[in-house]
Design a protein around this motif. Structure first.
Motif, PDB file in Angstrom:
ATOM      1  N   ARG A 157     -21.882  -8.591 -12.177  1.00 56.16           N
ATOM      2  CA  ARG A 157     -21.331  -9.392 -11.078  1.00 56.16           C
ATOM      3  C   ARG A 157     -21.858 -10.823 -11.053  1.00 56.16           C
ATOM      4  O   ARG A 157     -21.494 -11.595 -10.169  1.00 56.16           O
ATOM      5  N   ALA A 158     -22.718 -11.197 -11.989  1.00 53.01           N
ATOM      6  CA  ALA A 158     -23.279 -12.541 -12.006  1.00 53.01           C
ATOM      7  C   ALA A 158     -22.234 -13.551 -12.458  1.00 53.01           C
ATOM      8  O   ALA A 158     -21.460 -13.302 -13.388  1.00 53.01           O
ATOM      9  N   SER A 159     -22.202 -14.698 -11.812  1.00 58.12           N
ATOM     10  CA  SER A 159     -21.298 -15.769 -12.227  1.00 58.12           C
ATOM     11  C   SER A 159     -21.838 -16.435 -13.497  1.00 58.12           C
ATOM     12  O   SER A 159     -23.006 -16.274 -13.857  1.00 58.12           O
ATOM     13  N   GLN A 160     -20.967 -17.191 -14.173  1.00 55.00           N
ATOM     14  CA  GLN A 160     -21.398 -17.853 -15.396  1.00 55.00           C
ATOM     15  C   GLN A 160     -22.498 -18.873 -15.107  1.00 55.00           C
ATOM     16  O   GLN A 160     -23.454 -19.001 -15.880  1.00 55.00           O
ATOM     17  N   ARG A 161     -22.373 -19.609 -14.001  1.00 59.12           N
ATOM     18  CA  ARG A 161     -23.409 -20.590 -13.663  1.00 59.12           C
ATOM     19  C   ARG A 161     -24.731 -19.893 -13.388  1.00 59.12           C
ATOM     20  O   ARG A 161     -25.801 -20.370 -13.814  1.00 59.12           O
ATOM     21  N   GLU A 162     -24.676 -18.783 -12.680  1.00 59.84           N
ATOM     22  CA  GLU A 162     -25.894 -18.035 -12.382  1.00 59.84           C
ATOM     23  C   GLU A 162     -26.547 -17.524 -13.663  1.00 59.84           C
ATOM     24  O   GLU A 162     -27.770 -17.642 -13.843  1.00 59.84           O
ATOM     25  N   GLU A 163     -25.753 -16.954 -14.563  1.00 57.35           N
ATOM     26  CA  GLU A 163     -26.302 -16.441 -15.813  1.00 57.35           C
ATOM     27  C   GLU A 163     -26.859 -17.562 -16.679  1.00 57.35           C
ATOM     28  O   GLU A 163     -27.906 -17.404 -17.334  1.00 57.35           O
ATOM     29  N   LEU A 164     -26.190 -18.710 -16.688  1.00 56.49           N
ATOM     30  CA  LEU A 164     -26.675 -19.846 -17.464  1.00 56.49           C
ATOM     31  C   LEU A 164     -28.017 -20.344 -16.932  1.00 56.49           C
ATOM     32  O   LEU A 164     -28.928 -20.667 -17.716  1.00 56.49           O
ATOM     33  N   THR A 165     -28.152 -20.372 -15.622  1.00 52.16           N
ATOM     34  CA  THR A 165     -29.436 -20.769 -15.032  1.00 52.16           C
ATOM     35  C   THR A 165     -30.539 -19.799 -15.413  1.00 52.16           C
ATOM     36  O   THR A 165     -31.655 -20.203 -15.773  1.00 52.16           O
ATOM     37  N   VAL A 166     -30.236 -18.503 -15.363  1.00 50.07           N
ATOM     38  CA  VAL A 166     -31.231 -17.490 -15.726  1.00 50.07           C
ATOM     39  C   VAL A 166     -31.584 -17.603 -17.211  1.00 50.07           C
ATOM     40  O   VAL A 166     -32.755 -17.431 -17.592  1.00 50.07           O
ATOM     41  N   ALA A 167     -30.594 -17.901 -18.049  1.00 50.51           N
ATOM     42  CA  ALA A 167     -30.865 -18.045 -19.478  1.00 50.51           C
ATOM     43  C   ALA A 167     -31.842 -19.179 -19.738  1.00 50.51           C
ATOM     44  O   ALA A 167     -32.769 -19.058 -20.556  1.00 50.51           O
ATOM     45  N   ARG A 168     -31.652 -20.301 -19.065  1.00 48.07           N
ATOM     46  CA  ARG A 168     -32.552 -21.440 -19.255  1.00 48.07           C
ATOM     47  C   ARG A 168     -33.952 -21.143 -18.709  1.00 48.07           C
ATOM     48  O   ARG A 168     -34.960 -21.503 -19.317  1.00 48.07           O
ATOM     49  N   LEU A 169     -34.002 -20.490 -17.556  1.00 48.36           N
ATOM     50  CA  LEU A 169     -35.309 -20.098 -17.020  1.00 48.36           C
ATOM     51  C   LEU A 169     -35.986 -19.080 -17.942  1.00 48.36           C
ATOM     52  O   LEU A 169     -37.219 -19.106 -18.111  1.00 48.36           O
ATOM     53  N   SER A 170     -35.200 -18.180 -18.527  1.00 49.81           N
ATOM     54  CA  SER A 170     -35.757 -17.184 -19.442  1.00 49.81           C
ATOM     55  C   SER A 170     -36.374 -17.852 -20.665  1.00 49.81           C
ATOM     56  O   SER A 170     -37.405 -17.406 -21.176  1.00 49.81           O
ATOM     57  N   ALA A 171     -35.743 -18.928 -21.140  1.00 42.02           N
ATOM     58  CA  ALA A 171     -36.307 -19.663 -22.273  1.00 42.02           C
ATOM     59  C   ALA A 171     -37.688 -20.209 -21.925  1.00 42.02           C
ATOM     60  O   ALA A 171     -38.616 -20.172 -22.749  1.00 42.02           O
ATOM     61  N   VAL A 172     -37.824 -20.712 -20.708  1.00 37.72           N
ATOM     62  CA  VAL A 172     -39.127 -21.215 -20.262  1.00 37.72           C
ATOM     63  C   VAL A 172     -40.143 -20.081 -20.193  1.00 37.72           C
ATOM     64  O   VAL A 172     -41.286 -20.213 -20.660  1.00 37.72           O
ATOM     65  N   VAL A 173     -39.740 -18.941 -19.628  1.00 38.54           N
ATOM     66  CA  VAL A 173     -40.647 -17.798 -19.501  1.00 38.54           C
ATOM     67  C   VAL A 173     -41.094 -17.300 -20.873  1.00 38.54           C
ATOM     68  O   VAL A 173     -42.290 -17.066 -21.113  1.00 38.54           O
ATOM     69  N   ILE A 174     -40.157 -17.138 -21.789  1.00 39.43           N
ATOM     70  CA  ILE A 174     -40.494 -16.662 -23.138  1.00 39.43           C
ATOM     71  C   ILE A 174     -41.410 -17.658 -23.845  1.00 39.43           C
ATOM     72  O   ILE A 174     -42.381 -17.282 -24.513  1.00 39.43           O
TER      73      ILE A 174
END
Length: 545
Positions: free
Chosen positions: A391-408
């Motif tokens: 149910r996540a929107s594309q903008r929401e998933e894109l934000t999480v992807a960028r934050l995930s890059a920082v976390v990793i």
């Protein structure tokens, strides 16, 4: 063999290259980073299209795709470690390079085309399409394996950047180590978080072009010194090794005993099969726009990887012939300094700086590919599909992807600082073993076995991962030998340093057992599910993105 003056040896023992080479390397590296970062920002995804962040615009030519695949696969270990292995062990090192170069054949023949046809953004999409009833549980298991592999490999790259720095400065201080790891890690995060797949692809292409040109020029200089006579080069290497003809025969590293032969075979299994299942390599297979582009891209990648491995063999033999095996071993027992010592002799400070800059760019590019694969798995498989249930929107998933890059990236930096002194080859080989033992059996069964079900997938993924890790923990890598993590302890029940010879068959066996022993109806998929999947995977029906 050229005998180096004693005062030159003293200088090299404190650091392979001098202050001028260090400054020149720094200038070259910063120039490459500035240009590539600027370009990555320009070509970065400008909207909220998540497909562009994961796969890029998918319009690249086969040559550019092949260069990116080559860049994803070839790490600094190929340039420094493999060359050093040839320089110290001769025939055994060359045999190791053969396994590295033919690994792409497995990708081409077995995985590439059906994976591209059936996948979407990640490997989890393929499993979800194949096992729709249990898609969340298999996505979770696959994401866990993906994160384990990518973090291990990422830590190996970051620790390797400090190991490369020691060739300039000798043993660096704790502050210098921290600065180096944080600087490389921050650059990696910026490439991935801001540039996504387009940014990571650009740095991969730059790295691949630099690598091919760099090793080609250096190999030409070596061959020119021996008047393009391979027999003279081999004779010079045998003479420079100090052990004569034995250098050109098997047994210096892997053939001395039955255990060492099995260890080498186990290592080659992990490399050849693990490449076909490395998450960042598999993600790259999803990027081509059509299957014909994918085939030609892999052919380019196979040719480029084979050429680099051939040149690395020439460089290793040249280092032994020109510098001398004993000199290399005295300065760096692992042989990583061999290519830098060779460059210093052939081209002085300029060639040494170019090769050193190439090694740093290689570390940066591979780390970027790994971080992107891990961030994609976290954002798409774990967050969007498991936690948000699609149910996540594309903008929401894109934000999480960028934050995930920082976390990793931050996680990789912290683990690299904590694990300083760890053998980077061990971390890399463990990542290959887990990929070959957990992900490869699951993907092969999913693509080609009609009866395969969720129970088999989960058992193969978790079982292959646990088996690989346990075998390494109970091996001489961790205890019982002077070079082990705990040399005074002895719980090395498994005699080999590489678990592939046991863990890979175990992964396939566990996937088969889980499938045939499953009794619950929800573990099995309707026959029409596989039929639709097979049409999509084999006949090349394009997937929506």
């Amino acid at each position: 063999m050229v005998t180096l003056p004693q005062d030159h040896l003293v200088t090299l023992s404190a650091g392979v290259v001098g202050g001028f080479s260090l400054k020149l390397t720094f200038i070259l590296f910063v120039s490459v980073v500035v240009v590539s970062m600027f370009t990555a920002l320009i070509i970065a995804p400008q909207g909220d299209e998540i497909s562009e962040f994961y796969l890029g615009n998918r319009t690249m030519t086969p040559l550019r795709n092949g260069l990116a695949m080559c860049g994803d696969y070839l790490s600094a270990a190929t340039l420094l470690g493999s060359t050093g292995l040839v320089a110290l062990t001769g025939y055994d090192g060359l045999l190791y390079l053969v396994g590295t170069s033919v690994a792409w054949v497995m990708v081409l023949l077995l995985i590439a085309e059906p994976l591209r046809n059936s996948g979407k953004f990640t490997l989890g999409d393929t499993l979800a399409l194949r096992l729709p009833r249990s898609r969340r549980s298999v996505r979770l298991a696959l994401a866990f394996c993906t994160l384990t592999i990518t973090v291990l490999y990422l830590v190996a790259q970051l620790v390797g950047s400090v190991a490369l720095l020691t060739q300039f400065l000798g043993e660096p201080s704790s502050a210098t180590r921290t600065l180096c790891i944080v600087a490389i890690g921050t650059l990696v995060v910026l490439y991935v978080a801001l540039g996504g797949m387009p940014g990571a692809t650009f740095i991969q292409i730059v790295k691949a072009v630099m690598l091919v040109v760099g090793v080609a020029v250096t190999a030409v200089m070596v061959l020119h010194r021996y008047k393009w006579n391979v027999d003279d080069l081999l004779g010079g290497a045998a003479s420079g090794s100090g052990i004569g003809q034995r250098f050109l025969e098997p047994g210096l590293r892997y053939g001395g005993s039955t255990t060492s032969k099995l260890d080498f075979f186990s290592l080659q299994i992990a490399i050849v099969l693990g490449l076909a299942a490395l998450p960042h390599v598999m993600m790259r297979l999803l990027a081509p726009s059509a299957t014909r582009v994918l085939r030609r891209s892999i052919l380019w990648a196979m040719g480029l990887v084979g050429f680099v491995c051939l040149a690395a063999g020439v460089l290793g033999l040249g280092a032994t012939a020109i510098v001398g095996r004993d000199v290399i071993a005295d300065i760096d027992a692992k042989g990583d300094a061999a290519v830098l010592l060779l460059a210093q002799d052939l081209g002085g400070a300029l060639l040494t700086a170019l090769i050193s800059c190439l090694a740093f760019v290689t570390l940066l590019a591979v780390a970027a590919g790994l971080t992107l694969a891990a961030a994609s798995s976290l954002a798409h498989d774990l967050y969007a599909e498991v936690i948000r249930k699609g149910r996540a929107s594309q903008r929401e998933e894109l934000t999480v992807a960028r934050l995930s890059a920082v976390v990793i990236g931050v996680l990789g930096m912290l683990l690299a600082l904590v694990s300083w002194g760890t053998n980077t080859a061990t971390l890399a080989f463990l990542a290959f073993a887990i990929a070959a033992s957990a992900i490869l059996p699951t993907m092969v069964y999913s693509l080609f076995w009609r009866r395969f079900n969720a129970r088999g997938a989960l058992l193969s993924l978790y079982g292959g991962l646990v088996t690989s890790v346990l075998l390494v923990v109970c091996s001489p890598v961790v205890s019982s030998r002077p070079g082990s993590f705990y040399p005074d302890a002895d719980f090395a029940f498994f005699p080999l340093q590489n678990p592939g010879i046991v863990s890979v068959p175990a992964g396939f066996l566990l996937g088969w057992l889980g499938t045939v022993l499953a009794r619950r109806p929800e573990d099995s998929e309707p026959s029409e599910t596989y039929e639709k999947f097979e049409v999509r995977a084999v006949l090349g029906v394009d997937q929506p993105v």
